[in-house]
Write an enzyme that holds these catalytic residues in place. Structure first.
Site, PDB file in Angstrom:
ATOM      1  N   LYS A 281       0.841  -1.205   0.000  1.00  0.00           N
ATOM      2  CA  LYS A 281       0.000   0.000   0.000  1.00  0.00           C
ATOM      3  C   LYS A 281       0.885   1.267   0.000  1.00  0.00           C
ATOM      4  O   LYS A 281       0.684   2.193  -0.793  1.00  0.00           O
ATOM      5  CB  LYS A 281      -0.927  -0.037   1.225  1.00  0.00           C
ATOM      6  CG  LYS A 281      -1.395   1.302   1.743  1.00  0.00           C
ATOM      7  CD  LYS A 281      -2.518   1.912   0.936  1.00  0.00           C
ATOM      8  CE  LYS A 281      -2.654   3.382   1.261  1.00  0.00           C
ATOM      9  NZ  LYS A 281      -3.879   3.994   0.895  1.00  0.00           N
TER      10      LYS A 281
ATOM     11  N   CYS B 179      -3.134  11.079   2.404  1.00  0.00           N
ATOM     12  CA  CYS B 179      -2.383   9.874   2.035  1.00  0.00           C
ATOM     13  C   CYS B 179      -0.930  10.156   1.621  1.00  0.00           C
ATOM     14  O   CYS B 179      -0.020   9.877   2.381  1.00  0.00           O
ATOM     15  CB  CYS B 179      -3.120   9.123   0.933  1.00  0.00           C
ATOM     16  SG  CYS B 179      -4.662   8.415   1.531  1.00  0.00           S
TER      17      CYS B 179
HETATM   18  N1  NAD Z   1      -9.217   9.343   2.631  1.00  0.00           N
HETATM   19  C1  NAD Z   1      -8.455   8.698   1.766  1.00  0.00           C
HETATM   20  O1  NAD Z   1      -8.179   9.167   0.671  1.00  0.00           O
HETATM   21  C2  NAD Z   1      -7.909   7.327   2.072  1.00  0.00           C
HETATM   22  C3  NAD Z   1      -7.679   6.428   1.040  1.00  0.00           C
HETATM   23  C4  NAD Z   1      -7.144   5.179   1.346  1.00  0.00           C
HETATM   24  C5  NAD Z   1      -6.844   4.884   2.666  1.00  0.00           C
HETATM   25  N2  NAD Z   1      -7.064   5.797   3.634  1.00  0.00           N
HETATM   26  C6  NAD Z   1      -6.720   5.434   5.011  1.00  0.00           C
HETATM   27  O2  NAD Z   1      -7.916   5.019   5.652  1.00  0.00           O
HETATM   28  C7  NAD Z   1      -7.875   5.370   7.038  1.00  0.00           C
HETATM   29  C8  NAD Z   1      -9.103   6.196   7.361  1.00  0.00           C
HETATM   30  O3  NAD Z   1      -9.035   7.372   6.607  1.00  0.00           O
HETATM   31  P1  NAD Z   1     -10.286   8.314   6.353  1.00  0.00           P
HETATM   32  O4  NAD Z   1      -9.894   9.242   5.260  1.00  0.00           O
HETATM   33  O5  NAD Z   1     -11.525   7.519   6.236  1.00  0.00           O
HETATM   34  O6  NAD Z   1     -10.318   9.129   7.729  1.00  0.00           O
HETATM   35  P2  NAD Z   1     -11.507  10.047   8.263  1.00  0.00           P
HETATM   36  O7  NAD Z   1     -10.860  11.027   9.148  1.00  0.00           O
HETATM   37  O8  NAD Z   1     -12.368  10.508   7.145  1.00  0.00           O
HETATM   38  O9  NAD Z   1     -12.386   9.027   9.142  1.00  0.00           O
HETATM   39  C9  NAD Z   1     -11.906   8.463  10.320  1.00  0.00           C
HETATM   40  C10 NAD Z   1     -13.076   8.391  11.310  1.00  0.00           C
HETATM   41  O10 NAD Z   1     -12.578   7.722  12.488  1.00  0.00           O
HETATM   42  C11 NAD Z   1     -13.192   8.343  13.616  1.00  0.00           C
HETATM   43  N3  NAD Z   1     -12.395   8.047  14.808  1.00  0.00           N
HETATM   44  C12 NAD Z   1     -11.238   8.614  15.221  1.00  0.00           C
HETATM   45  N4  NAD Z   1     -10.805   8.038  16.356  1.00  0.00           N
HETATM   46  C13 NAD Z   1     -11.731   7.105  16.689  1.00  0.00           C
HETATM   47  C14 NAD Z   1     -11.855   6.168  17.758  1.00  0.00           C
HETATM   48  N5  NAD Z   1     -10.933   6.090  18.720  1.00  0.00           N
HETATM   49  N6  NAD Z   1     -12.941   5.360  17.773  1.00  0.00           N
HETATM   50  C15 NAD Z   1     -13.899   5.440  16.798  1.00  0.00           C
HETATM   51  N7  NAD Z   1     -13.826   6.295  15.768  1.00  0.00           N
HETATM   52  C16 NAD Z   1     -12.752   7.103  15.704  1.00  0.00           C
HETATM   53  C17 NAD Z   1     -13.227   9.810  13.243  1.00  0.00           C
HETATM   54  O11 NAD Z   1     -14.190  10.506  14.022  1.00  0.00           O
HETATM   55  C18 NAD Z   1     -13.578   9.757  11.757  1.00  0.00           C
HETATM   56  O12 NAD Z   1     -14.974   9.837  11.529  1.00  0.00           O
HETATM   57  C19 NAD Z   1      -6.548   6.108   7.241  1.00  0.00           C
HETATM   58  O13 NAD Z   1      -5.571   5.221   7.682  1.00  0.00           O
HETATM   59  C20 NAD Z   1      -6.197   6.584   5.851  1.00  0.00           C
HETATM   60  O14 NAD Z   1      -4.811   6.743   5.663  1.00  0.00           O
HETATM   61  C21 NAD Z   1      -7.622   6.995   3.378  1.00  0.00           C
END
Ligand code: NAD
Length: 459
Positions: free
Chosen positions: A231, A285
């Site tokens: 990844k 990312c």
């Molecule tokens: N957004 C992207 O483009 C993308 C793409 C691929 C992978 N990712 C990866 O996916 C993962 C999530 O990213 P995202 O963009 O969805 O993040 P995001 O911030 O949109 O969502 C994360 C959610 O987790 C919640 N959260 C935080 N701490 C928490 C806890 N202790 N218990 C429960 N909920 C909690 C937050 O309130 C939030 O709603 C990350 O590791 C990111 O690197 C993101």
């Protein structure tokens, strides 16, 4: 729901799956987690979304779809909300007690010192230890460094004296998400899933589950750390290649070579892969993933990955370079950045999504303000909102007609129809900087604009 034979074999898991007898819990229902949870619920698997953000949970419970820039999931949201298959809650312990599969879509940002911050995952690891039911499959979709699951995460789930036992009480599989914001629906069904577990049987079980829900190829990797390395490598490859092109862009500007012509020609060769210059690389990312690798090298051999470090340096310089380009163009019009009204077109880090995380627009705005510019912002996703300490305009026209210079930072679709002649007629001073290569350079120059683009040749 407790299918006790769930862990015995891939076949037994498949049997439970075929009867929709698997309860899924998705922890973190943000950009990635909500579409994931909706996809499972849409296949009639009982799915619970968990989040600590009470505003988000309440708004989803009141029927409001929060991701307006993610098409298709709005329809699935409306559909599954009417069924018993989908619910969301802040109560993690109750959710875990009911679930067989737990998917973690928790944020993995970095702190001010560029050190990856895994506190959300580490805190939920403790909840998993405290509340999971016997035989729980834990799937980590968050992006983490290779080795994090094996060296840190699993130890917290096991607990002191290994109170919980791997492959009996729980098993862990890494399935790092690779979808792109704004395209998550199509990416979920198009991009291969990277799956690597602590134990091969559970990788196969995860593969069955994802095959059941998504129409995508599965790539099995030998373990969690290899899946996480795959990844990171794909994303850091982009960060590094963009830096290479950005560096050439700064050279070509001085040589009157249009980098887009160069890239177009190179792209005719079968083993070239086009990357494009710009005002900087943002988002949750790419920049973070590069720092995750730099952190891995520091921890593993007290070393530096020189290419990645240099790539970050170049990409982080691009907002400053953009300001230099504006200053030069304003100079040609007899003005300076000081006291100029500069319109920023687009503040999202990527086109057509509402996401400003680590957006280069912020650095550009800060730097311009330090030099005494007055800033106006227009972004179709942030109309009238207070972002980077500015109330964004709700009219593109307002920003254009007041501007001494416009900087197109994000190539939102709305900007693709911008007509250079109209700009020339409407702007206070006709200085236009296209950092994303969306305007035809000849057309722009004929219109009378003082036009600059990143890597687009001389004046
Ligand atoms: N957004 C992207 O483009 C993308 C793409 C691929 C992978 N990712 C990866 O996916 C993962 C999530 O990213 P995202 O963009 O969805 O993040 P995001 O911030 O949109 O969502 C994360 C959610 O987790 C919640 N959260 C935080 N701490 C928490 C806890 N202790 N218990 C429960 N909920 C909690 C937050 O309130 C939030 O709603 C990350 O590791 C990111 O690197 C993101």
């Amino acid at each position: 729901m407790s299918p006790n034979t769930f862990f015995t074999s891939v076949d037994s898991f498949s049997e439970h799956l075929s009867k929709n007898n698997i309860c899924v819990c998705v922890i973190g229902i943000g950009r990635i987690g909500l579409p994931t949870a909706l996809s499972f619920a849409n296949k009639d698997l009982p799915t619970i979304g968990v989040d600590i953000n009470s505003k988000l949970v309440n708004s989803i419970n009141s029927g409001k779809y929060p991701l307006n820039d993610e098409p298709e999931f709005d329809k699935i949201f409306d559909k599954v909300l009417k069924t018993n298959f989908f619910s969301v809650t802040e109560n993690i312990s109750e959710a875990l007690k009911k679930s067989n599969v737990v998917i973690l879509s928790l944020p993995t940002p970095m702190d001010k010192n560029y050190v990856p911050n895994y506190s959300a995952l580490l805190s939920v690891a403790q909840d998993l230890h405290d509340f999971i039911q016997h035989e729980t499959l834990i799937i980590v979709e968050s992006t983490v460094e290779p080795g994090f699951i094996e060296d840190e995460f699993i130890k917290i789930v096991e607990g002191k004296n290994k109170k919980l036992t791997q492959n009996i009480d729980f098993s862990i599989v890494a399935c790092p998400e690779t979808a792109n914001p704004g395209e998550i629906f199509s990416d979920f069904h198009k991009l291969p899933r990277l799956i690597g577990g602590i134990d091969e049987k559970f990788s196969k079980i995860t593969g069955k589950l994802y095959n059941h829900v998504f129409n995508a190829e599965i790539i099995y990797l030998p373990n969690c750390k290899t899946a996480n390395a795959a990844k990171l490598t794909a994303n850091v490859f982009r960060d590094v290649n963009i830096a290479f092109i950005n560096e050439l862009a700064m050279l070509f500007e001085k040589m009157d070579i249009d980098i887009l012509k160069v890239i177009e020609a190179c792209d005719r060769k079968y083993n070239f892969q086009a990357h494009f210059p710009g005002a900087g690389v943002g988002g949750p990312c790419l920049p973070v993933n590069s720092y995750q690798y730099l952190n891995t090298a520091r921890k593993t051999f007290d070393g530096v990955l020189r290419i990645i470090e240099t790539a970050r340096e170049i990409n982080e310089h691009m907002p400053h370079h953009t300001v230099e380009v504006v200053a030069d163009a304003l100079n040609e019009s007899g003005k300076s950045v000081k006291n100029a009204t500069i319109g920023i077109l687009g503040i999202s880090y990527k086109p057509n999504v509402a996401d400003i995380q680590l957006s280069p627009a912020e650095e550009i705005i800060k730097h311009l303000e330090k030099l005494g510019a007055k800033i106006k912002i227009y972004d179709p996703f942030y109309k009238s909102q207070n972002i980077f300490s500015h109330i964004c305009d709700d009219s593109l026209f307002n920003v254009i007609e007041n501007a001494d210079a416009l900087i197109l930072v994000t190539a939102h679709n709305e900007f693709k129809n911008i007509d250079p002649v109209t700009l020339f007629n409407q702007m206070k001073t006709p200085v236009f900087i296209d950092t994303r290569g969306i305007i035809d350079i000849e057309f722009a120059k004929k219109s009378g604009l003082i036009f600059r683009g990143i890597g687009r040749g001389g004046k």
